[in-house]
Motif scaffolding. Structure first.
Motif, mmCIF file in Angstrom:
data_model
loop_
_atom_site.group_PDB
_atom_site.id
_atom_site.type_symbol
_atom_site.label_atom_id
_atom_site.label_comp_id
_atom_site.label_asym_id
_atom_site.label_seq_id
_atom_site.Cartn_x
_atom_site.Cartn_y
_atom_site.Cartn_z
ATOM 1 N N TYR A 106 0.822 -1.204 0.000
ATOM 2 C CA TYR A 106 0.000 0.000 0.000
ATOM 3 C C TYR A 106 0.859 1.257 0.000
ATOM 4 C CZ TYR A 106 1.183 -0.147 4.973
ATOM 5 O OH TYR A 106 1.871 -0.202 6.160
ATOM 6 N N LEU A 107 0.201 2.389 -0.197
ATOM 7 C CA LEU A 107 0.843 3.699 -0.104
ATOM 8 C C LEU A 107 -0.007 4.576 0.800
ATOM 9 C CD1 LEU A 107 2.995 5.786 -1.151
ATOM 10 C CD2 LEU A 107 1.313 6.408 -2.893
ATOM 11 N N ILE A 108 0.569 5.018 1.914
ATOM 12 C CA ILE A 108 -0.060 6.020 2.773
ATOM 13 C C ILE A 108 0.826 7.250 2.719
ATOM 14 C CG2 ILE A 108 -0.811 6.644 5.096
ATOM 15 C CD1 ILE A 108 -1.122 3.663 5.688
ATOM 16 N N ASN A 127 -6.937 -1.342 8.674
ATOM 17 C CA ASN A 127 -6.422 -2.707 8.781
ATOM 18 C C ASN A 127 -5.363 -2.965 7.707
ATOM 19 O OD1 ASN A 127 -6.159 -5.301 9.813
ATOM 20 N ND2 ASN A 127 -7.818 -6.130 8.554
ATOM 21 N N PHE A 128 -4.332 -2.134 7.732
ATOM 22 C CA PHE A 128 -3.244 -2.195 6.760
ATOM 23 C C PHE A 128 -3.763 -2.050 5.324
ATOM 24 C CE2 PHE A 128 -1.333 -4.166 10.493
ATOM 25 C CZ PHE A 128 -0.151 -3.457 10.572
ATOM 26 N N VAL A 129 -4.684 -1.085 5.170
ATOM 27 C CA VAL A 129 -5.249 -0.706 3.866
ATOM 28 C C VAL A 129 -5.884 -1.929 3.197
ATOM 29 C CG1 VAL A 129 -4.852 0.555 1.726
ATOM 30 C CG2 VAL A 129 -3.397 1.016 3.717
ATOM 31 N N SER A 130 -6.965 -2.401 3.797
ATOM 32 C CA SER A 130 -7.644 -3.593 3.298
ATOM 33 C C SER A 130 -8.489 -3.317 2.057
ATOM 34 C CB SER A 130 -8.527 -4.190 4.397
ATOM 35 O OG SER A 130 -9.484 -3.254 4.840
ATOM 36 N N LYS A 131 -8.851 -2.035 1.831
ATOM 37 C CA LYS A 131 -9.599 -1.649 0.641
ATOM 38 C C LYS A 131 -8.644 -1.035 -0.382
ATOM 39 C CE LYS A 131 -13.461 -2.672 2.786
ATOM 40 N NZ LYS A 131 -14.282 -3.842 2.427
ATOM 41 N N GLU A 132 -9.111 -0.930 -1.627
ATOM 42 C CA GLU A 132 -8.245 -0.409 -2.689
ATOM 43 C C GLU A 132 -7.866 1.049 -2.465
ATOM 44 O OE1 GLU A 132 -6.833 -1.671 -5.801
ATOM 45 O OE2 GLU A 132 -7.030 -3.408 -4.501
ATOM 46 N N VAL A 133 -8.806 1.855 -2.021
ATOM 47 C CA VAL A 133 -8.522 3.276 -1.833
ATOM 48 C C VAL A 133 -9.495 3.856 -0.813
ATOM 49 C CG1 VAL A 133 -10.048 3.951 -3.753
ATOM 50 C CG2 VAL A 133 -8.172 5.488 -3.043
ATOM 51 N N ILE A 150 -4.496 7.399 0.816
ATOM 52 C CA ILE A 150 -4.421 6.016 1.305
ATOM 53 C C ILE A 150 -4.901 5.099 0.193
ATOM 54 C CG2 ILE A 150 -5.096 4.409 3.116
ATOM 55 C CD1 ILE A 150 -5.924 6.804 4.825
ATOM 56 N N MET A 151 -4.031 4.236 -0.294
ATOM 57 C CA MET A 151 -4.420 3.356 -1.403
ATOM 58 C C MET A 151 -3.516 2.135 -1.451
ATOM 59 S SD MET A 151 -2.820 5.595 -4.578
ATOM 60 C CE MET A 151 -3.516 7.147 -3.960
ATOM 61 N N LYS A 152 -4.050 1.074 -2.040
ATOM 62 C CA LYS A 152 -3.219 -0.080 -2.342
ATOM 63 C C LYS A 152 -2.338 0.245 -3.543
ATOM 64 C CE LYS A 152 -5.837 -4.037 -0.600
ATOM 65 N NZ LYS A 152 -4.708 -4.504 0.228
ATOM 66 N N LYS A 153 -1.235 -0.477 -3.680
ATOM 67 C CA LYS A 153 -0.370 -0.275 -4.836
ATOM 68 C C LYS A 153 -1.084 -0.637 -6.132
ATOM 69 C CE LYS A 153 4.111 -0.787 -2.531
ATOM 70 N NZ LYS A 153 5.318 -1.631 -2.389
ATOM 71 N N PHE A 155 -4.192 0.016 -6.854
ATOM 72 C CA PHE A 155 -4.920 1.226 -7.253
ATOM 73 C C PHE A 155 -3.943 2.264 -7.775
ATOM 74 C CE2 PHE A 155 -6.614 5.445 -6.544
ATOM 75 C CZ PHE A 155 -7.903 5.340 -7.061
ATOM 76 N N TYR A 156 -2.810 2.405 -7.102
ATOM 77 C CA TYR A 156 -1.793 3.378 -7.504
ATOM 78 C C TYR A 156 -1.369 3.153 -8.953
ATOM 79 C CZ TYR A 156 2.770 5.728 -7.638
ATOM 80 O OH TYR A 156 3.842 6.513 -7.989
ATOM 81 N N PHE A 157 -1.036 1.910 -9.293
ATOM 82 C CA PHE A 157 -0.520 1.620 -10.626
ATOM 83 C C PHE A 157 -1.621 1.512 -11.684
ATOM 84 C CE2 PHE A 157 3.116 -0.047 -8.096
ATOM 85 C CZ PHE A 157 4.102 0.756 -8.655
#
Length: 239
Positions: A106-108, A127-133, A150-153, A155-157
């Motif tokens: 993830y990216l915070i 919870n350690f970024v359990s959702k995509e964004v 706050i997003m998962k990688k 979602f980022y990419f």
């Protein structure tokens, strides 16, 4: 394992300065130092990346107390295009060079001068970024607050970076906030789910553009928290 937070920074402003902005290098350095120290003391692993090729002894010395700090600096090649472009460049640098970020999916990101006093209320429920964004959109869904991202990688990419490449253009006043919202729309079109931040951040910082103090006292926090709870209920309502 503790959460990893990316703090983006420019200690020595590059290019054209904001006429009434927070341009003093020493003031900016102290702002960043306070933020880094705050998050380290809260138990977070901090990736501090600075894009004016400036090394702060104040911040570097924190490594003597904390082994949970990564400090990196480079010279931006795109900051002349605007702050949003410079920040995206920091994202790319962080993804390629941070060992802490390589260990998570993830990216915070928090704008580096900003202390979020209730950071645990905002981050831990993910919870350690359990959702995509997770986002905080405006009422008209035109843009989303990008001081905290706050997003998962994935979602980022898959959504954020493609939107940056297609839409980001500060010369046309298309800033990070607008691009973030566009990325969320693309995700929703792919059957994604809209998730708001778990809590509204209690910011404590100086706005870089206007050099104005942003602070949340008791009554302001109460007002914003009540408003944000109502906003969350409205967005969760299913027609």
């Amino acid at each position: 394992m503790s959460y990893v937070i990316l703090l983006t920074a420019t200690i020595k402003p590059l290019g054209v300065l904001e006429p009434n902005g927070r341009n003093d290098v020493k003031e900016r350095e102290i702002d960043y130092f306070k933020a880094v120290k705050f998050y380290l003391e809260q138990g977070y692993r901090v990736v501090f990346i600075e894009n004016s090729n400036t090394y702060s002894r104040l911040i570097i010395d924190l490594k003597k107390q904390f082994d949970t700090l990564e400090y990196m600096s480079f010279l931006s090649k795109v900051s002349h295009l605007g702050k949003s472009h410079g920040e995206v460049e920091i994202f790319h640098y962080a993804m390629s060079n941070s060992q802490f970020l390589k260990e998570v999916d993830y990216l915070i990101k928090i704008t580096g001068r900003y202390v979020i006093k209730n950071i645990n209320d905002v981050i831990i429920p993910t919870n350690f970024v359990s959702k995509e964004v997770y986002v905080n959109p405006t009422r008209n869904l035109k843009w989303a607050d990008s001081r905290l991202m706050i997003m998962k990688k994935t979602f980022y990419f898959n959504y954020f970076i493609p939107s940056v490449e297609k839409y980001l253009d500060e010369s046309k006043k298309v800033f990070m906030e607008y691009v973030l919202m566009k990325a969320v729309f693309l995700y929703l079109l792919d059957a994604g789910e809209l998730n708001l931040w778990p809590a509204y951040p209690a910011y404590d910082a100086y706005d870089g553009t206007h050099n104005e103090k942003i602070s949340f006292g008791f009554f302001k926090r109460l007002k914003y928290n009540l408003y944000y709870k109502l906003k969350t209920i409205i967005f969760k309502h299913r027609a």
